[in-house]
Design an enzyme around this catalytic site. Sequence first.
Site, short mmCIF file in Angstrom:
data_model
loop_
_atom_site.label_atom_id
_atom_site.label_comp_id
_atom_site.label_asym_id
_atom_site.label_seq_id
_atom_site.Cartn_x
_atom_site.Cartn_y
_atom_site.Cartn_z
N LYS A 14 0.83 -1.21 0.00
CA LYS A 14 0.00 0.00 0.00
C LYS A 14 0.87 1.26 0.00
O LYS A 14 0.67 2.16 -0.81
CB LYS A 14 -0.92 0.03 1.23
CG LYS A 14 -1.84 -1.17 1.38
CD LYS A 14 -2.75 -1.05 2.61
CE LYS A 14 -2.05 -1.09 3.94
NZ LYS A 14 -1.40 -2.37 4.28
N ARG A 89 -10.20 0.18 8.06
CA ARG A 89 -9.70 -1.14 8.44
C ARG A 89 -10.75 -1.97 9.15
O ARG A 89 -10.47 -3.12 9.51
CB ARG A 89 -8.53 -0.95 9.40
CG ARG A 89 -7.17 -1.06 8.76
CD ARG A 89 -6.16 -0.73 9.83
NE ARG A 89 -4.97 -1.49 9.70
CZ ARG A 89 -3.87 -1.04 9.11
NH1 ARG A 89 -3.85 0.15 8.55
NH2 ARG A 89 -2.80 -1.78 9.08
N ARG A 128 11.95 -5.36 5.57
CA ARG A 128 11.83 -3.89 5.47
C ARG A 128 12.77 -3.19 6.45
O ARG A 128 12.88 -3.55 7.61
CB ARG A 128 10.39 -3.46 5.75
CG ARG A 128 10.25 -1.93 5.79
CD ARG A 128 8.85 -1.45 5.71
NE ARG A 128 7.97 -2.15 6.61
CZ ARG A 128 6.65 -2.08 6.56
NH1 ARG A 128 6.07 -1.35 5.65
NH2 ARG A 128 5.92 -2.74 7.42
N ARG A 163 11.01 -1.14 11.68
CA ARG A 163 9.82 -0.60 12.34
C ARG A 163 9.55 -1.48 13.55
O ARG A 163 9.66 -2.70 13.44
CB ARG A 163 8.65 -0.64 11.34
CG ARG A 163 7.76 0.57 11.41
CD ARG A 163 6.81 0.61 10.24
NE ARG A 163 5.61 -0.18 10.48
CZ ARG A 163 4.58 -0.25 9.64
NH1 ARG A 163 4.62 0.41 8.50
NH2 ARG A 163 3.53 -0.98 9.92
N ARG A 174 -0.41 -8.92 13.23
CA ARG A 174 -1.00 -7.92 12.33
C ARG A 174 -1.75 -8.61 11.19
O ARG A 174 -2.83 -8.16 10.79
CB ARG A 174 0.09 -7.01 11.76
CG ARG A 174 0.55 -5.95 12.76
CD ARG A 174 1.92 -5.39 12.41
NE ARG A 174 2.01 -4.78 11.12
CZ ARG A 174 3.15 -4.63 10.44
NH1 ARG A 174 4.29 -5.06 10.94
NH2 ARG A 174 3.14 -4.05 9.26
P1 AP5 Z 1 4.80 -1.47 1.98
O1 AP5 Z 1 4.48 -0.72 0.74
O2 AP5 Z 1 5.45 -0.76 3.09
O3 AP5 Z 1 3.49 -2.27 2.48
P2 AP5 Z 1 2.23 -1.75 3.27
O4 AP5 Z 1 1.04 -2.43 2.65
O5 AP5 Z 1 2.21 -0.27 3.36
O6 AP5 Z 1 2.55 -2.46 4.66
P3 AP5 Z 1 2.55 -1.88 6.14
O7 AP5 Z 1 3.38 -2.84 6.92
O8 AP5 Z 1 2.88 -0.44 6.19
O9 AP5 Z 1 1.04 -2.08 6.46
P4 AP5 Z 1 0.29 -2.04 7.79
O10 AP5 Z 1 -1.09 -2.03 7.29
O11 AP5 Z 1 0.62 -3.13 8.73
O12 AP5 Z 1 0.84 -0.73 8.52
P5 AP5 Z 1 0.18 0.68 8.85
O13 AP5 Z 1 1.28 1.64 8.95
O14 AP5 Z 1 -0.95 0.96 7.94
O15 AP5 Z 1 5.70 -2.73 1.54
C1 AP5 Z 1 6.27 -3.57 2.51
C2 AP5 Z 1 7.66 -3.97 2.03
O16 AP5 Z 1 7.53 -4.75 0.85
C3 AP5 Z 1 8.57 -2.80 1.69
O17 AP5 Z 1 9.86 -3.06 2.14
C4 AP5 Z 1 8.52 -2.72 0.15
O18 AP5 Z 1 9.74 -2.30 -0.38
C5 AP5 Z 1 8.24 -4.17 -0.24
N1 AP5 Z 1 7.38 -4.25 -1.43
C6 AP5 Z 1 6.28 -3.50 -1.70
N2 AP5 Z 1 5.73 -3.86 -2.88
C7 AP5 Z 1 6.49 -4.88 -3.35
C8 AP5 Z 1 6.44 -5.68 -4.55
N3 AP5 Z 1 5.47 -5.50 -5.47
N4 AP5 Z 1 7.38 -6.64 -4.70
C9 AP5 Z 1 8.34 -6.83 -3.77
N5 AP5 Z 1 8.46 -6.09 -2.63
C10 AP5 Z 1 7.54 -5.13 -2.43
O19 AP5 Z 1 -0.44 0.41 10.30
C11 AP5 Z 1 0.39 0.20 11.43
C12 AP5 Z 1 -0.47 0.10 12.67
O20 AP5 Z 1 -1.15 1.34 12.90
C13 AP5 Z 1 -1.58 -0.95 12.67
O21 AP5 Z 1 -1.11 -2.23 13.05
C14 AP5 Z 1 -2.56 -0.36 13.69
O22 AP5 Z 1 -2.12 -0.60 15.00
C15 AP5 Z 1 -2.45 1.14 13.42
N6 AP5 Z 1 -3.44 1.62 12.43
C16 AP5 Z 1 -3.16 2.19 11.23
N7 AP5 Z 1 -4.28 2.50 10.58
C17 AP5 Z 1 -5.31 2.12 11.38
C18 AP5 Z 1 -6.73 2.15 11.25
N8 AP5 Z 1 -7.32 2.65 10.15
N9 AP5 Z 1 -7.47 1.65 12.27
C19 AP5 Z 1 -6.89 1.15 13.39
N10 AP5 Z 1 -5.56 1.08 13.57
C20 AP5 Z 1 -4.77 1.56 12.58
MG MG Z 2 2.42 1.11 4.96
#
Ligand code: AP5
Ligand code: MG
Length: 217
Positions: A14, A89, A128, A163, A174
Amino acid sequence: MKKIILLGAPGSGKGTLAEGLTARYRIPQISTGDILRQNIADGTELGKKAKGYMEKGELVPDALVLDLIADRLAKPDAREGYMLDGFPRTIAQAEALDKTLAESGSKIDLVVYLNTPKDELVRRIAGRRLCEVCGKSYNVNNKEFAPSVDGRCDVCGGKLIQRPDDTEAVAENRIDVYNEQTLPLVEYYRKAGTLTELDGMGPVAEKLDEMGKLIEA
Ligand code: AP5
Ligand code: MG
């Protein structure tokens, strides 16, 4: 400009796609995860409340996230369109978003579901690394995203760190939380007729082109 949701598991890409598309189309990326991490770094009340949940890989309560997103969507740059990364989410968050948009005669135009297998999610999350100075993201499990010098940022030379929620145990939780609480949104948006499914596997450049076609359609 469209109002877009990027829906996908942790590690599905994402953030990577949102960043690339923002550069291409100047659509603001709104990541609730990034906003929450900034609040933790700044020591705000919201950050203090959210920290414990995030460290365990649990969702932050809906009420806190809904306040945060209402503030962000009210900013001038979000008037025309945006790309939501990591929100909604839960069904409750999706319903609240629909209600808020309907009140101003608006709606979500496109929901892209990045469907990525679990073993790949775990591999991406485990690899990552982030620059602690400028925030640039790397991946030691993928040549395309590996830093040129081990442990150092190519752009600013800063130290690369993990992270806090990217440890194996928290990442597993997660993904479980995603399957229980977020995956039902696929059906929610399929019924609404706004969902398009993309294979999360494949090179980022290819995924960006596929997304570009959807945005321009
Ligand atoms: P990346 O692009 O970083 O993936 P992502 O989908 O953004 O993954 P996240 O780990 O950031 O998602 P998340 O949903 O757990 O975290 P968030 O910050 O939203 O890619 C990951 C890796 O893969 C990178 O190294 C990249 O280089 C590689 N990659 C990407 N695409 C690739 C490809 N095509 N091929 C190969 N490699 C690739 O949330 C964190 C926390 O915040 C949650 O756990 C929760 O506690 C809280 N939170 C956030 N939003 C909410 C909400 N709406 N409601 C409640 N709690 C929330
Ligand atoms: Mg992300």
